[in-house]
Motif scaffolding. Structure first.
Motif, PDB file in Angstrom:
ATOM      1  N   PHE A  53       0.849  -1.188   0.000  1.00 43.66           N
ATOM      2  CA  PHE A  53       0.000   0.000   0.000  1.00 43.66           C
ATOM      3  C   PHE A  53       0.888   1.242   0.000  1.00 43.66           C
ATOM      4  O   PHE A  53       1.797   1.377   0.827  1.00 43.66           O
ATOM      5  N   THR A  54       0.628   2.140  -0.937  1.00 43.93           N
ATOM      6  CA  THR A  54       1.436   3.353  -1.074  1.00 43.93           C
ATOM      7  C   THR A  54       0.671   4.613  -0.684  1.00 43.93           C
ATOM      8  O   THR A  54       1.265   5.683  -0.529  1.00 43.93           O
ATOM      9  N   LYS A  55      -0.643   4.484  -0.516  1.00 46.28           N
ATOM     10  CA  LYS A  55      -1.468   5.643  -0.199  1.00 46.28           C
ATOM     11  C   LYS A  55      -2.759   5.154   0.445  1.00 46.28           C
ATOM     12  O   LYS A  55      -3.214   4.049   0.183  1.00 46.28           O
ATOM     13  N   VAL A  70      -1.316   1.456   6.291  1.00 44.26           N
ATOM     14  CA  VAL A  70      -0.705   2.777   6.152  1.00 44.26           C
ATOM     15  C   VAL A  70       0.223   2.739   4.952  1.00 44.26           C
ATOM     16  O   VAL A  70       0.625   1.660   4.498  1.00 44.26           O
ATOM     17  N   PRO A  71       0.569   3.889   4.369  1.00 43.84           N
ATOM     18  CA  PRO A  71       1.545   3.887   3.278  1.00 43.84           C
ATOM     19  C   PRO A  71       2.849   3.220   3.715  1.00 43.84           C
ATOM     20  O   PRO A  71       3.393   3.528   4.776  1.00 43.84           O
ATOM     21  N   GLY A  72       3.324   2.284   2.927  1.00 42.54           N
ATOM     22  CA  GLY A  72       4.507   1.512   3.281  1.00 42.54           C
ATOM     23  C   GLY A  72       4.204   0.152   3.870  1.00 42.54           C
ATOM     24  O   GLY A  72       5.126  -0.610   4.154  1.00 42.54           O
ATOM     25  N   SER A  73       2.918  -0.183   4.031  1.00 44.95           N
ATOM     26  CA  SER A  73       2.546  -1.513   4.530  1.00 44.95           C
ATOM     27  C   SER A  73       2.703  -2.549   3.427  1.00 44.95           C
ATOM     28  O   SER A  73       2.199  -2.362   2.322  1.00 44.95           O
ATOM     29  N   VAL A  74       3.394  -3.641   3.741  1.00 49.18           N
ATOM     30  CA  VAL A  74       3.482  -4.783   2.828  1.00 49.18           C
ATOM     31  C   VAL A  74       2.932  -5.991   3.575  1.00 49.18           C
ATOM     32  O   VAL A  74       3.429  -6.344   4.639  1.00 49.18           O
ATOM     33  N   PHE A  75       1.898  -6.611   3.016  1.00 44.70           N
ATOM     34  CA  PHE A  75       1.301  -7.790   3.611  1.00 44.70           C
ATOM     35  C   PHE A  75       1.641  -9.016   2.772  1.00 44.70           C
ATOM     36  O   PHE A  75       1.571  -8.981   1.545  1.00 44.70           O
ATOM     37  N   MET A  76       2.014 -10.116   3.458  1.00 43.24           N
ATOM     38  CA  MET A  76       2.325 -11.379   2.794  1.00 43.24           C
ATOM     39  C   MET A  76       1.454 -12.469   3.411  1.00 43.24           C
ATOM     40  O   MET A  76       1.564 -12.739   4.598  1.00 43.24           O
ATOM     41  N   LEU A  77       0.593 -13.087   2.607  1.00 43.05           N
ATOM     42  CA  LEU A  77      -0.347 -14.082   3.111  1.00 43.05           C
ATOM     43  C   LEU A  77      -0.058 -15.466   2.559  1.00 43.05           C
ATOM     44  O   LEU A  77       0.301 -15.625   1.392  1.00 43.05           O
ATOM     45  N   PHE A  78      -0.275 -16.448   3.431  1.00 42.80           N
ATOM     46  CA  PHE A  78      -0.179 -17.857   3.070  1.00 42.80           C
ATOM     47  C   PHE A  78      -1.469 -18.334   2.412  1.00 42.80           C
ATOM     48  O   PHE A  78      -2.533 -17.759   2.648  1.00 42.80           O
ATOM     49  N   PRO A  79      -1.405 -19.431   1.662  1.00 39.30           N
ATOM     50  CA  PRO A  79      -2.639 -20.103   1.252  1.00 39.30           C
ATOM     51  C   PRO A  79      -3.423 -20.542   2.499  1.00 39.30           C
ATOM     52  O   PRO A  79      -2.841 -21.016   3.471  1.00 39.30           O
ATOM     53  N   GLY A  80      -4.732 -20.335   2.468  1.00 39.49           N
ATOM     54  CA  GLY A  80      -5.580 -20.831   3.543  1.00 39.49           C
ATOM     55  C   GLY A  80      -5.922 -19.836   4.620  1.00 39.49           C
ATOM     56  O   GLY A  80      -6.864 -20.064   5.390  1.00 39.49           O
ATOM     57  N   GLN A  81      -5.196 -18.726   4.722  1.00 40.40           N
ATOM     58  CA  GLN A  81      -5.512 -17.750   5.755  1.00 40.40           C
ATOM     59  C   GLN A  81      -6.803 -17.009   5.411  1.00 40.40           C
ATOM     60  O   GLN A  81      -7.058 -16.670   4.259  1.00 40.40           O
ATOM     61  N   VAL A  82      -7.629 -16.749   6.431  1.00 39.41           N
ATOM     62  CA  VAL A  82      -8.872 -16.006   6.239  1.00 39.41           C
ATOM     63  C   VAL A  82      -8.579 -14.528   6.456  1.00 39.41           C
ATOM     64  O   VAL A  82      -8.007 -14.145   7.478  1.00 39.41           O
ATOM     65  N   HIS A  83      -8.952 -13.715   5.483  1.00 40.00           N
ATOM     66  CA  HIS A  83      -8.694 -12.286   5.659  1.00 40.00           C
ATOM     67  C   HIS A  83      -9.793 -11.453   5.017  1.00 40.00           C
ATOM     68  O   HIS A  83     -10.580 -11.914   4.190  1.00 40.00           O
ATOM     69  N   LYS A  86     -10.902  -3.340   5.050  1.00 37.72           N
ATOM     70  CA  LYS A  86     -11.699  -2.135   4.859  1.00 37.72           C
ATOM     71  C   LYS A  86     -10.716  -1.030   4.511  1.00 37.72           C
ATOM     72  O   LYS A  86      -9.787  -0.766   5.286  1.00 37.72           O
ATOM     73  N   VAL A  87     -10.899  -0.401   3.354  1.00 37.44           N
ATOM     74  CA  VAL A  87      -9.911   0.569   2.876  1.00 37.44           C
ATOM     75  C   VAL A  87     -10.582   1.898   2.547  1.00 37.44           C
ATOM     76  O   VAL A  87     -11.768   1.950   2.216  1.00 37.44           O
ATOM     77  N   SER A  88      -9.799   2.951   2.621  1.00 38.95           N
ATOM     78  CA  SER A  88     -10.298   4.283   2.307  1.00 38.95           C
ATOM     79  C   SER A  88     -10.451   4.458   0.794  1.00 38.95           C
ATOM     80  O   SER A  88      -9.889   3.700   0.000  1.00 38.95           O
ATOM     81  N   GLU A  89     -11.207   5.470   0.399  1.00 43.34           N
ATOM     82  CA  GLU A  89     -11.465   5.692  -1.024  1.00 43.34           C
ATOM     83  C   GLU A  89     -10.205   6.069  -1.798  1.00 43.34           C
ATOM     84  O   GLU A  89     -10.127   5.851  -3.006  1.00 43.34           O
ATOM     85  N   ASP A  90      -9.215   6.643  -1.101  1.00 46.66           N
ATOM     86  CA  ASP A  90      -7.993   7.055  -1.790  1.00 46.66           C
ATOM     87  C   ASP A  90      -6.898   5.987  -1.746  1.00 46.66           C
ATOM     88  O   ASP A  90      -5.729   6.276  -1.991  1.00 46.66           O
ATOM     89  N   ILE A  91      -7.271   4.754  -1.474  1.00 44.51           N
ATOM     90  CA  ILE A  91      -6.283   3.671  -1.352  1.00 44.51           C
ATOM     91  C   ILE A  91      -5.532   3.475  -2.669  1.00 44.51           C
ATOM     92  O   ILE A  91      -6.109   3.595  -3.751  1.00 44.51           O
ATOM     93  N   ASP A  92      -4.245   3.184  -2.543  1.00 46.95           N
ATOM     94  CA  ASP A  92      -3.448   2.939  -3.744  1.00 46.95           C
ATOM     95  C   ASP A  92      -2.329   1.963  -3.387  1.00 46.95           C
ATOM     96  O   ASP A  92      -1.935   1.842  -2.219  1.00 46.95           O
ATOM     97  N   GLY A  93      -1.828   1.286  -4.395  1.00 49.95           N
ATOM     98  CA  GLY A  93      -0.757   0.325  -4.185  1.00 49.95           C
ATOM     99  C   GLY A  93      -0.741  -0.716  -5.281  1.00 49.95           C
ATOM    100  O   GLY A  93      -1.296  -0.512  -6.373  1.00 49.95           O
ATOM    101  N   TYR A  94      -0.134  -1.878  -4.964  1.00 51.86           N
ATOM    102  CA  TYR A  94       0.042  -2.947  -5.945  1.00 51.86           C
ATOM    103  C   TYR A  94      -0.216  -4.288  -5.264  1.00 51.86           C
ATOM    104  O   TYR A  94       0.058  -4.457  -4.069  1.00 51.86           O
TER     105      TYR A  94
END
Length: 296
Positions: A53-55, A70-83, A86-94
């Motif tokens: 997430f960059t914005k 927050v800007p700069g958050s990197v999330f790494m998820l395994f197969p099988g995890q429940v997630h 909820k994001v703001s309207e200005d959310i951005d990233g890859y």
């Protein structure tokens, strides 16, 4: 017994380019626009997921743990995890995801599960990058998305190479130096094998000595490995996996407490309730009231 209600998505559930259905990448706004109808509700994946997430801001809940976006958050998820998020309207990233074979078949001496954030479900699924780090990591993500969308010759081979570089960069900032010093590759491999065994057997096998026998080592040695790798006893690692599945079923399935107790291998549901309360501080019913029953 009937299956659980929380949906499990494969990469085929998402739009992808060309004939390769083992990889997907997008900017996060485009991903959200195309798939908001099902990705904002709790769900599982059959693949590895990585998002930067960059914005913007929000909350990312992963297996009942809530993390700030927050800007700069990197999330790494395994197969099988429940997630869910909820994001703001200005959310951005890859965002990108891939199955295990997409990565592992392209590297003879490397595996995706060897990276510290994917080596254990006990590990934190989040890295917070500073501004300097974000600029370098964002370039990696952007190039992966661009390569995926461009459909160039040998594109997926290049993507695999870009993934390796990105995962190395993320690994360098992920595992604390003092923790690296305590562990060695053999212990990490043994801890990973324990998690695989627990994942396959936790409904029926619940005692450390049984897992120690399956791994051809003493119970004492296995416990020492767990303390070094997870800072937990073997009993705690087993119990935590059972309780996680109990939480998932309590909130995301239509099963009764008695049915969940049976599904998890407890003949006596009152004993299951005592175990759950000891580990979480709540009875199963209190936990349901706190999180709400989410049927689909």
């Amino acid at each position: 017994m009937a299956g659980k209600s929380v949906p499990v998505y494969d990469i085929d559930n998402f739009n992808f380019q060309g004939t390769e259905s083992a990889f997907y990448a997008s900017t996060f706004p485009d991903h959200l626009k195309q798939h908001a109808q099902f990705i904002l509700a709790p769900h599982r994946h059959s693949f590895y997921l990585c998002v930067l997430f960059t914005k913007g801001s929000g909350i990312h809940e992963i297996d009942f743990n809530a993390y700030d976006i927050v800007p700069g958050s990197v999330f790494m998820l395994f197969p099988g995890q429940v997630h869910t998020w909820k994001v703001s309207e200005d959310i951005d990233g890859y965002i990108f995801f891939h199955d295990k074979e997409f990565y592992n078949l392209n590297f003879t001496h490397d595996k995706v599960e060897n990276y510290p954030f994917f080596s254990s479900t006990e590990n934190l699924p989040l890295i917070i990058l500073n501004k300097e780090q974000v600029s370098g990591i964002e370039i990696r993500f952007r190039e992966i998305v661009r390569e995926y969308l461009s459909r160039q010759l040998m594109g997926f081979q290049k993507i695999c190479s870009l993934l390796a570089v990105l995962y190395i960069d993320l690994s360098r900032g992920y595992l604390p130096i003092e923790q690296r010093a305590k562990q060695n590759e053999t212990q990490l491999a043994q801890a990973h094998m324990l998690e695989i065994l627990i994942e396959s057997n936790f409904r029926n096998i619940k005692y450390p000595r049984q897992y120690a026998q399956m791994m051809f080592m003493s119970e004492k040695n296995l416990n020492r490995i767990c303390k070094i790798t997870f800072n937990k006893t073997t009993s705690d690692v087993i119990a935590d996996r059972i309780i996680l599945e109990a939480k998932r079923m309590l909130v995301h399935s239509k099963f009764s407490i008695i049915q969940i107790s049976e599904e998890l291998g407890y003949i006596d549901d009152s004993y299951f309730i005592r175990v759950f309360k000891k580990r979480t501080g709540d009875t199963p019913m209190q936990f349901i009231k706190r999180y709400g029953k989410r049927n689909y």
